[in-house]
Write an enzyme that holds these catalytic residues in place. Structure first.
Site, PDB file in Angstrom:
ATOM      1  N   ASP A  66       0.823  -1.381  -0.083  1.00 26.48           N
ATOM      2  CA  ASP A  66      -0.090  -0.044  -0.012  1.00 26.48           C
ATOM      3  C   ASP A  66       0.838   1.026   0.014  1.00 26.48           C
ATOM      4  OD1 ASP A  66      -2.704   0.734  -0.213  1.00 26.48           O
ATOM      5  OD2 ASP A  66      -2.294   1.882   1.647  1.00 26.48           O
ATOM      6  N   SER A  67       0.402   2.309  -0.906  1.00 24.48           N
ATOM      7  CA  SER A  67       1.696   3.216  -1.100  1.00 24.48           C
ATOM      8  C   SER A  67       0.744   4.617  -1.452  1.00 24.48           C
ATOM      9  CB  SER A  67       2.695   2.956  -1.975  1.00 24.48           C
ATOM     10  OG  SER A  67       2.000   2.056  -3.339  1.00 24.48           O
ATOM     11  N   PHE A 147       5.172   5.243 -13.171  1.00 24.27           N
ATOM     12  CA  PHE A 147       3.657   5.477 -13.184  1.00 24.27           C
ATOM     13  C   PHE A 147       3.059   6.318 -12.138  1.00 24.27           C
ATOM     14  CE2 PHE A 147       2.453   3.230  -9.225  1.00 24.27           C
ATOM     15  CZ  PHE A 147       3.860   2.559  -8.942  1.00 24.27           C
ATOM     16  N   GLY A 148       1.767   6.434 -12.007  1.00 28.64           N
ATOM     17  CA  GLY A 148       1.138   7.492 -11.044  1.00 28.64           C
ATOM     18  C   GLY A 148       1.557   8.689 -11.115  1.00 28.64           C
ATOM     19  N   HIS A 177      10.727   4.862  -2.222  1.00 27.26           N
ATOM     20  CA  HIS A 177       9.917   4.183  -1.130  1.00 27.26           C
ATOM     21  C   HIS A 177       9.784   2.793  -1.273  1.00 27.26           C
ATOM     22  CE1 HIS A 177       7.468   5.147  -4.600  1.00 27.26           C
ATOM     23  NE2 HIS A 177       6.265   4.839  -4.042  1.00 27.26           N
ATOM     24  N   ARG A 178       9.381   2.410  -2.603  1.00 34.34           N
ATOM     25  CA  ARG A 178       9.403   0.854  -2.598  1.00 34.34           C
ATOM     26  C   ARG A 178      10.522   0.258  -2.577  1.00 34.34           C
ATOM     27  NH1 ARG A 178       6.219   1.617  -6.482  1.00 34.34           N
ATOM     28  NH2 ARG A 178       4.512   1.654  -5.188  1.00 34.34           N
TER      29      ARG A 178
HETATM   30  P1  ITT Z   1      -3.339  -2.181  -5.404  1.00 29.05           P
HETATM   31  O1  ITT Z   1      -3.744  -1.797  -4.517  1.00 29.05           O
HETATM   32  O2  ITT Z   1      -3.982  -3.306  -6.428  1.00 29.05           O
HETATM   33  O3  ITT Z   1      -1.560  -2.726  -5.164  1.00 29.05           O
HETATM   34  P2  ITT Z   1      -3.232   0.364  -6.280  1.00 29.05           P
HETATM   35  O4  ITT Z   1      -2.460   1.140  -7.795  1.00 29.05           O
HETATM   36  O5  ITT Z   1      -4.581   0.707  -6.210  1.00 29.05           O
HETATM   37  O6  ITT Z   1      -3.007  -1.252  -6.536  1.00 29.05           O
HETATM   38  P3  ITT Z   1      -2.662   1.824  -3.610  1.00 29.05           P
HETATM   39  O7  ITT Z   1      -3.994   1.455  -3.408  1.00 29.05           O
HETATM   40  O8  ITT Z   1      -1.284   1.475  -3.039  1.00 29.05           O
HETATM   41  O9  ITT Z   1      -2.282   0.939  -5.194  1.00 29.05           O
HETATM   42  O10 ITT Z   1      -2.607   3.210  -4.446  1.00 29.05           O
HETATM   43  C1  ITT Z   1      -1.368   3.736  -4.496  1.00 29.05           C
HETATM   44  C2  ITT Z   1      -1.556   5.196  -5.331  1.00 29.05           C
HETATM   45  O11 ITT Z   1      -0.289   5.844  -5.237  1.00 29.05           O
HETATM   46  C3  ITT Z   1      -1.913   4.987  -6.604  1.00 29.05           C
HETATM   47  O12 ITT Z   1      -2.523   6.054  -7.042  1.00 29.05           O
HETATM   48  C4  ITT Z   1      -0.260   5.238  -7.461  1.00 29.05           C
HETATM   49  O13 ITT Z   1      -0.511   5.739  -8.647  1.00 29.05           O
HETATM   50  C5  ITT Z   1       0.374   5.938  -6.512  1.00 29.05           C
HETATM   51  N1  ITT Z   1       1.698   5.481  -6.114  1.00 29.05           N
HETATM   52  C6  ITT Z   1       2.157   4.584  -5.426  1.00 29.05           C
HETATM   53  N2  ITT Z   1       3.321   4.298  -5.493  1.00 29.05           N
HETATM   54  C7  ITT Z   1       3.622   4.982  -6.688  1.00 29.05           C
HETATM   55  C8  ITT Z   1       4.891   5.176  -7.213  1.00 29.05           C
HETATM   56  O14 ITT Z   1       6.100   4.529  -7.092  1.00 29.05           O
HETATM   57  N3  ITT Z   1       5.208   6.430  -8.206  1.00 29.05           N
HETATM   58  C9  ITT Z   1       3.886   6.913  -8.757  1.00 29.05           C
HETATM   59  N4  ITT Z   1       2.933   6.864  -7.971  1.00 29.05           N
HETATM   60  C10 ITT Z   1       2.514   5.983  -7.003  1.00 29.05           C
END
Ligand code: ITT
Length: 200
Positions: A66-67, A147-148, A177-178
């Site tokens: 969870d991130s 991503f994200g 962080h990861r």
């Molecule tokens: P799962 O729960 O299925 O693992 P998810 O994408 O819904 O997938 P999260 O609930 O942990 O994952 O949400 C994490 C959010 O934070 C998500 O919007 C990501 O785009 C962002 N995020 C997390 N790690 C990131 C990274 O390394 N770089 C950019 N954005 C990140």
């Protein structure tokens, strides 16, 4: 070697874990992606909820991540809600632009990415590891990798060149962080990995 299924529907996370755990822990895709409601108030609670759901369904050790992005000037947005920020936006590029717009009147653009990993081996054996990377939100989207929110996140580094995480895939793989949470996990599991690698 320790084996886990990945309790995540996010293909980008899976790709990063393949790199991070190469030759150490084996992380398999889950037989099927589950829709797990993330009802926790903290990253730790949500990582636990996801890992437990996969363990309960498939009966094998599971790894959940969870991130999210914490932005100091916008404490009630993002954070554990990062994936659900600005639902009217159709994609992450739009979410990034929305965040830049909201930060326009703010002086403080600092924040951090956080990742909490939950390794759910059994109901009696559950481990958590956390990693953070600090930085600030840039003024525009930069870079094609990651991503994200990567294109707008400028990590604090010794080289002050203002590059975003989306421009720094190798750096991200080492210092994100990861990556930090994964390194802590590898350090913890190292003993059992070393033992399984040794010939009897
Ligand atoms: P799962 O729960 O299925 O693992 P998810 O994408 O819904 O997938 P999260 O609930 O942990 O994952 O949400 C994490 C959010 O934070 C998500 O919007 C990501 O785009 C962002 N995020 C997390 N790690 C990131 C990274 O390394 N770089 C950019 N954005 C990140």
């Amino acid at each position: 070697m320790k084996e886990f299924i990945l309790a995540s529907g996010n293909a980008h996370k899976a790709q990063e874990f393949r790199e991070l755990f190469r030759g150490t822990l084996t992380v398999h895709p889950a037989p099927k992606t589950l829709e797990v409601e993330e009802t926790g108030k903290t990253f730790t609670e949500n990582a636990f909820i996801k890992a437990k759901a996969y363990f309960d369904t498939f009966g094998v050790p599971a790894l959940a991540d969870d991130s999210g992005l914490v932005v100091h000037a916008l404490p009630d947005l993002l954070g554990v809600q990062s994936a659900r920020f600005a639902p009217e936006c159709l994609n992450y590029a739009d979410k990034c632009r929305k965040l830049i717009e909201l930060l326009q009147p703010k002086e403080d653009r600092t924040g951090y990415f956080i990742c909490v990993l939950c390794f759910y081996l059994s109901p009696e054996e559950i481990y958590f590891f956390e990693g953070r990377v600090h930085g600030e939100i840039g003024l525009s989207l930069r870079g094609e990798h990651g991503f994200g929110y990567d294109p707008i996140f400028i990590p604090e580094r010794n080289e002050r060149d203002g590059m975003s995480l989306a421009e720094l895939p190798e750096w991200k793989n080492e210092f994100s962080h990861r990556a930090k949470a994964s390194l802590a996990a590898l350090d913890f599991f190292k003993d059992s990995i070393d033992k399984t690698h040794k010939k009897p």
